[in-house]
Enzyme design. Sequence first.
Site, PDB file in Angstrom:
ATOM      1  N   SER A 139      -2.610  10.931   3.229  1.00 44.62           N
ATOM      2  CA  SER A 139      -3.050   9.986   4.054  1.00 44.62           C
ATOM      3  C   SER A 139      -2.884  10.217   5.476  1.00 44.62           C
ATOM      4  CB  SER A 139      -2.066   9.117   3.951  1.00 44.62           C
ATOM      5  OG  SER A 139      -1.599   8.318   4.871  1.00 44.62           O
ATOM      6  N   LYS A 165      -6.915   8.347   3.427  1.00 43.23           N
ATOM      7  CA  LYS A 165      -6.416   7.392   3.581  1.00 43.23           C
ATOM      8  C   LYS A 165      -6.735   7.417   5.016  1.00 43.23           C
ATOM      9  CE  LYS A 165      -1.864   5.444   3.107  1.00 43.23           C
ATOM     10  NZ  LYS A 165      -1.526   4.828   2.347  1.00 43.23           N
ATOM     11  N   LYS A 167      -5.022   5.757   8.200  1.00 46.31           N
ATOM     12  CA  LYS A 167      -4.097   4.692   8.666  1.00 46.31           C
ATOM     13  C   LYS A 167      -4.715   4.231  10.426  1.00 46.31           C
ATOM     14  CE  LYS A 167      -0.622   4.919   6.884  1.00 46.31           C
ATOM     15  NZ  LYS A 167       0.642   3.910   5.851  1.00 46.31           N
ATOM     16  N   ASP A 192      -5.911   1.856   6.092  1.00 46.93           N
ATOM     17  CA  ASP A 192      -4.040   1.123   5.614  1.00 46.93           C
ATOM     18  C   ASP A 192      -4.024   0.497   7.096  1.00 46.93           C
ATOM     19  OD1 ASP A 192      -2.272   0.898   5.458  1.00 46.93           O
ATOM     20  OD2 ASP A 192      -0.779   2.754   4.567  1.00 46.93           O
ATOM     21  N   GLU A 217      -5.958  -1.436   3.154  1.00 47.55           N
ATOM     22  CA  GLU A 217      -4.735  -1.655   2.582  1.00 47.55           C
ATOM     23  C   GLU A 217      -4.281  -2.671   3.668  1.00 47.55           C
ATOM     24  OE1 GLU A 217      -1.371   0.734   1.107  1.00 47.55           O
ATOM     25  OE2 GLU A 217      -2.971   1.414   2.255  1.00 47.55           O
ATOM     26  N   ASP A 242      -0.111  -4.110  -0.096  1.00 46.67           N
ATOM     27  CA  ASP A 242       1.447  -3.208   0.308  1.00 46.67           C
ATOM     28  C   ASP A 242       2.406  -4.378   0.263  1.00 46.67           C
ATOM     29  OD1 ASP A 242       3.335  -1.435   0.555  1.00 46.67           O
ATOM     30  OD2 ASP A 242       2.212  -0.065   2.418  1.00 46.67           O
ATOM     31  N   LYS A 266       4.198   1.303  -4.748  1.00 43.76           N
ATOM     32  CA  LYS A 266       5.467   2.127  -5.037  1.00 43.76           C
ATOM     33  C   LYS A 266       6.778   1.227  -5.020  1.00 43.76           C
ATOM     34  CE  LYS A 266       3.217   2.464   0.073  1.00 43.76           C
ATOM     35  NZ  LYS A 266       4.078   2.582   1.359  1.00 43.76           N
ATOM     36  N   GLY A 294       2.299   6.250  -0.899  1.00 40.77           N
ATOM     37  CA  GLY A 294       3.729   7.448  -0.898  1.00 40.77           C
ATOM     38  C   GLY A 294       4.261   6.828   0.297  1.00 40.77           C
TER      39      GLY A 294
END
Length: 381
Positions: A139, A165, A167, A192, A217, A242, A266, A294
Amino acid sequence: MKSVKLKEVRLHHINVSLIAPFTTSFGTMENKDVCLVEVVDETGRSGWGETATSNEPYYNEETTETAAYMLKDFFIPRLLHREIGHPSEVHGMLEFVRRNNIAKAAIETAIWDAFAKKNGKSIAELIGGTKKEIESGKSIGIQESPEALVRKVDQYVKEGFRKIKVKIKPGADIDYIRAVRKAFPDIPLMADANSAYTLEDIGHLKQLDDFNLLMIEQPLAHDDIIDHATLQKQIETPVCLDESIHSYEDARKAIELGSCRIINIKIGRVGGLQESKRIHDLCMEKGIDVWCGGMLETGVGRAHNIQMTTLPNFTIPGDTAPSSHYWKEDIVTPEIEMEDGLIQVPDGVGIGYEIDPEKLAKVTQSVEMIRSTKSRHPIPE
């Protein structure tokens, strides 16, 4: 199976510094307060869990401080000195309190660890996990420019990560993803958004369909499943939920509405391993892929993630990266390592890793020992 009875719970309040700042649409984190939960059974055996919280209530309503309060005033008094036949019972024993899932998960996972150790098994064996190795993804926080992001991606692809991934947020999204995809046409890539968009951004988000992403996400509100269903009907990129999924029931409703094609599980967000497994099993039945996200956990939380990811429907590489990618020194031994994008599932009992007392001492701020079931509040039997 041998039951467990908790004679004491120790709350280790620690502060750990990240190797580098980590930026999302919520803000930037440089260090993290964590409450490690150590449950001690009647034989003196310890089990470990952790609060996968942030310092501020930006991801969800919980913080490390509020989670510690809930543990001390509600959850530990409910569980101390009680015979627990199986850790799958704990989730139900804590349902008298609404939400506060991260605090619930911290002690529930610690009990799974203690129970597994007492019975000479790994947590993976207890929950039906079969994998001997898990795929690791990386990530990447929001970078200062598309070029800076490409450099980061290049570094992690060379290290062997099986998924990248990125952000994103408004103003740091399409150009950033385009630059990565141009440099790396074939890597498994996802975005994400951490709830940074609204339905007014559908036209903007449709541009992501050009980049063959694994998923986007949580693009919309943190508590939404209705608007995500509208969005998923209008874009080709799979939507992954999520923050919206706190329970089996949330997952069931989201799947029925068509709000997503993928779910990120998660352990902390859904209240523990038992609920995680229920969501996993539901998704497998309904043909929805899952992966393990995570929360910038220490080695304790990462170890639990590894054990859970041995379940068969974790088909997408998760966010469980090696210890060295986040911490100068992790608190578990051996540290969690990766080779060719794979993390080997440890052979040991419980979480499979041991707590390093010297490393733990370096980051410990204080320790609270709780042996009494007394509480300032009435605790249901």
